[in-house]
Design an enzyme around this catalytic site. Structure first.
Site, PDB file in Angstrom:
ATOM      1  N   HIS A  79      44.095  29.025  41.261  1.00  0.00           N
ATOM      2  CA  HIS A  79      43.233  28.118  40.484  1.00  0.00           C
ATOM      3  C   HIS A  79      42.013  28.828  39.871  1.00  0.00           C
ATOM      4  O   HIS A  79      41.462  29.771  40.433  1.00  0.00           O
ATOM      5  CB  HIS A  79      42.747  26.972  41.387  1.00  0.00           C
ATOM      6  CG  HIS A  79      41.882  27.443  42.518  1.00  0.00           C
ATOM      7  ND1 HIS A  79      40.524  27.558  42.404  1.00  0.00           N
ATOM      8  CD2 HIS A  79      42.204  27.854  43.769  1.00  0.00           C
ATOM      9  CE1 HIS A  79      40.027  28.006  43.539  1.00  0.00           C
ATOM     10  NE2 HIS A  79      41.027  28.203  44.385  1.00  0.00           N
TER      11      HIS A  79
ATOM     12  N   HIS B 219      48.186  42.557  31.574  1.00  0.00           N
ATOM     13  CA  HIS B 219      49.536  42.500  32.131  1.00  0.00           C
ATOM     14  C   HIS B 219      49.427  42.357  33.643  1.00  0.00           C
ATOM     15  O   HIS B 219      48.876  43.241  34.319  1.00  0.00           O
ATOM     16  CB  HIS B 219      50.304  43.776  31.752  1.00  0.00           C
ATOM     17  CG  HIS B 219      51.698  43.842  32.316  1.00  0.00           C
ATOM     18  ND1 HIS B 219      52.512  44.928  32.110  1.00  0.00           N
ATOM     19  CD2 HIS B 219      52.422  42.975  33.068  1.00  0.00           C
ATOM     20  CE1 HIS B 219      53.687  44.718  32.709  1.00  0.00           C
ATOM     21  NE2 HIS B 219      53.647  43.540  33.303  1.00  0.00           N
TER      22      HIS B 219
END
Ligand SMILES: CC(C)(COP(=O)(O)OP(=O)(O)OC[C@H]1O[C@@H](n2cnc3c(N)ncnc32)[C@H](O)[C@@H]1OP(=O)(O)O)[C@@H](O)C(=O)NCCC(=O)NCCS
Length: 204
Positions: A129, A138
């Site tokens: 979250h 990446h």
């Protein structure tokens, strides 16, 4: 009659072929390859654009800096690359995923998180979250970001690495495979190990 759904994938290398698998899982039945260097079975972008103006393009370039260059080349002529999310990925309803990003199989992007443009969230990566993942970053396979982690522009987090909650990793950083990042890291460093320590400064 089955309709052919076409997509252009920019980049014919290993990463591009993985992106093609995701495109197929998303219902694209015909892949048109685009590459600046490889000519065999691939279009250069200008030829592709002339022949297939209305076909969406996804970014299949693995290198973060090169992916940003392709993104900017497309943006310069008003082309927004497609965002591809594998059907097995779980994306919270209030998470945001920027254009040109690819979310791979079994990845999780949890509530309150923002994923920038042109990002790769690789297979099985978990972004908890309230994280922010910067443009052209990446997250390699099986990376785990705990809550409220920030990952900077073009940063590469190596396969299997974990980042504890609240930590910020700067731009253009590389986190080596299997590392555990437990403290914030500045721009432009390579860090490795458990816990991760800075091993070197990276030249841009
Ligand atoms: C970090 C990485 C890019 C190597 O970078 P590099 O600049 O060539 O690093 P070097 O080989 O010069 O190593 C520098 C130091 O980091 C250490 N190191 C490198 N990778 C490491 C790792 N995964 N874990 C722990 N230490 C590592 C080396 O042992 C060396 O330590 P020392 O200076 O104390 O001797 C590479 O090891 C890596 O982890 N790549 C990620 C690959 C990946 O996730 N691919 C997924 C693609 S989908």
């Amino acid at each position: 009659m089955e309709t052919i759904k076409r997509i252009g994938i920019y980049g014919v290398g290993g990463h591009g072929r993985v992106v093609a698998q995701i495109a197929r899982a998303c219902g694209y039945s015909e892949i048109l390859w685009i590459d600046d260097a490889v000519k065999e079975n691939a279009y250069d972008f200008e030829t592709f654009k002339t022949a297939y103006a209305d076909i969406p393009v996804a970014l299949g370039v693995g290198s973060n800096a090169a992916r940003q260059r392709v993104f900017e080349k497309l943006a310069a002529i008003g082309v927004e690359p497609l965002t591809l999310i594998h059907p097995s990925a779980v994306i919270a309803a209030d998470a945001a995923v920027g254009c040109g990003s690819v979310i791979m199989p079994l990845a999780v992007v949890n509530t309150g998180t923002t994923i920038g443009e042109g990002v790769i969230v690789n297979s099985g990566a978990v972004v908890e979250h309230d994280c922010h993942v910067g443009d052209f970053a990446h997250l390699s396979p099986k990376v785990a970001l705990a809550g409220a982690v920030r990952v900077g522009l073009r940063t590469h987090v190596g396969i299997g690495s974990s980042v504890v909650q609240g930590v910020s990793i700067g731009a253009d950083a590389v986190i080596a495979a299997g590392s555990a990042v437990i403290a914030s890291l500045p721009d432009g460093v390579m860090a490795a190990g458990v816990p991760a320590v800075i091993k070197k400064e990276l030249r841009q």
